[in-house]
Scaffold this active site. Sequence first.
Site, mmCIF file in Angstrom:
data_model
loop_
_atom_site.group_PDB
_atom_site.id
_atom_site.type_symbol
_atom_site.label_atom_id
_atom_site.label_comp_id
_atom_site.label_asym_id
_atom_site.label_seq_id
_atom_site.Cartn_x
_atom_site.Cartn_y
_atom_site.Cartn_z
ATOM 1 N N SER A 149 33.235 60.193 17.568
ATOM 2 C CA SER A 149 34.625 60.032 17.140
ATOM 3 C C SER A 149 34.948 61.049 16.051
ATOM 4 O O SER A 149 34.841 62.247 16.276
ATOM 5 C CB SER A 149 34.865 58.590 16.690
ATOM 6 O OG SER A 149 36.226 58.323 16.478
ATOM 7 N N ASP A 157 39.032 55.219 26.892
ATOM 8 C CA ASP A 157 39.187 55.431 25.449
ATOM 9 C C ASP A 157 40.658 55.377 25.063
ATOM 10 O O ASP A 157 41.499 56.090 25.620
ATOM 11 C CB ASP A 157 38.596 56.787 25.057
ATOM 12 C CG ASP A 157 38.350 56.899 23.561
ATOM 13 O OD1 ASP A 157 39.300 56.699 22.786
ATOM 14 O OD2 ASP A 157 37.203 57.181 23.179
ATOM 15 N N HIS A 176 36.659 52.689 23.092
ATOM 16 C CA HIS A 176 36.197 53.673 22.115
ATOM 17 C C HIS A 176 34.994 53.186 21.304
ATOM 18 O O HIS A 176 34.001 53.917 21.171
ATOM 19 C CB HIS A 176 37.356 54.037 21.174
ATOM 20 C CG HIS A 176 37.023 55.146 20.220
ATOM 21 N ND1 HIS A 176 36.963 56.464 20.602
ATOM 22 C CD2 HIS A 176 36.708 55.127 18.897
ATOM 23 C CE1 HIS A 176 36.650 57.221 19.568
ATOM 24 N NE2 HIS A 176 36.480 56.428 18.517
#
Length: 461
Positions: free
Chosen positions: A221, A363, A396
Site C-alpha cells: 500500500s 481493491d 485491500h
Amino acid sequence: MRSPFVQRWLALATGLLAAATVVTAGPVSAEPAAPPPPPVIPLPPELDPGFYLPPADLVAATAPGAIIAVRQVRIADFGLLPIDVDAWQVSYRSNNSRDEAIPAVATLIKPRGQAPSPRKLLSVQLAEDSTAGYCAPSYALQHLSVAAVAGQIVVPAEFLFAQAALSQGWAVVVPDHQGPNSAYAAGPLAGRITLDGIRAATSFAPLEAGPTAPVGLYGYSGGSIATGHAAELRSTYAPELNIVGAAEGGVGADLSAALTMANNQLTSGLVFAAVLGLTREYPDFAAYLDERLDPLGKALTAIKSPLCVQYQSALLPGLNLTGMIGSDGNPLDDPPVAAMLADTRMGKSVPDMPLFVWHSAWDEILPLAATDTLVDTYCRDPNTSLTYTRDHASEHIVAEVVGGPAALLWLRDRLDGVAAPTGCTISDAGTMAATPGALDFLGDSLAAKFASLFGMPLGSR
C-alpha cells in the site's frame, strides 16, 4: 464512527497481536534478577529536532546515505510489549526529488543469535500514510510511544511482518520514507530515502550487514510507493547496493487513478491526506492548490494536516476531491497537477532486480487496473523477472494478510541466492494463503513470536 478501512486495520492489529501474545510469569531464578533500566519515554520528531533536523550545512556536507547521528532505542508491539532485539535509530543524509540534500531517519533492527556474515537485510517500507512527524515509524515503533493511541495503527500492525523477517535471522531497516515534512505519497522522494536508508544500514557495523549483504525490499500500500520507486531508481541512484529482489503489494502505481477512484467514496479522506502530503514535496502543486481550493478544502487542509492515518481515514469520507478544486475542466489535467502525477507515476524505468507483485482483484483503495498497466509496462522488457498475482478472495487489507507470507517466502529464496524465474508469470489466485509453503512460513513466524514472549530472543533460533 470509524470508516471500514480503519475498522479492518484495527481488527487486523488486534487479531495478529492476540495470536502472538501470551502472558507468562517467566522463568524462576535462584539469583535475584538485576533490575531493568528505567523506561525511557521517547519524543516524537516534533519535540526532537536535534536528532531529526540536524543543521542544514552538516546535512549538505554529508554523502547520501552517510550516518550523521545514531542512538540505541527500544522497540515494542503497539508501544506496549517490548521486543527482545537490538535496535538503533540513525539520522542520515538523503536527497529529495529535486536532488536537494535533506535529513532522513531510519530504524535499524538486528535479531539475536548468530548469522552468516554478512547478515541478510530486508528494507521494510511501512505504510505511514499520515501527515505528521509523530506518525513516523521511528517514533511509532518505540516502547512507550503513544502513536497507536494518537491514530497511527497501520505501522505497528504491519510491523508484525517485519518481525517475521527478524525471526528468520535477517536484519531489518525501516526508513521514515515520507521524509522530514511527512510528504505522504511522494514516491520519488520515498524511493531515495529508502535507498539511502539501506546505504546507512549496510555501513553500520553493529547491524552485521556489510556493503555486500544481499538486500530485499518489502512494501504494501503506502509502503509499495516507496518500494516501487526505490526499485526503479536503484540502477541510477544507488547501483552499488546488492538488492536481490523487491516485493510490493496493493501497489500505488498511479495516483491519478487512486484519486479518481476515491472521489465521493469512503476512501476519500485517506486520499485527501495523500494530496496534502504531495504539497510538501511539489511546490508548484502546493501553490496551485493554495490558489484553487474552495473554503471546504482549505478548512480540511488545516484540520487534517496534523493527523495520523486512523483519523485521516475516518474524518469526512465521501469527499468530492476534484470538486473542491476550482478548474475550468478536469483539474487533473491542469499543468501543476499533471506534472506532479507524472513524476509520481511508476513505470518510468524497469527495475533491474526480480519483482514479486500482488494486488487484490477487488481493491477499493488502489485500483487493480493501474497495477495491471504497470506490470504490462515492465513485462515489455525481455530482461524482466516478475511474478504477479491477483488475489480474488480479498480486498485491500486482507490482501496483505494473505499475500504477505507468500511475498516473504519469495524474498527468502532471493536472499538465499535462489535464482528467480525468468520472464513474467501472471496468475489469478482464489487466495494467496494457498501459496505452497506460505502457511508453514506464517506458522514458523508465529511460533518464533510466541517463543519470544516466553523469553526466547527473536531470531535466536
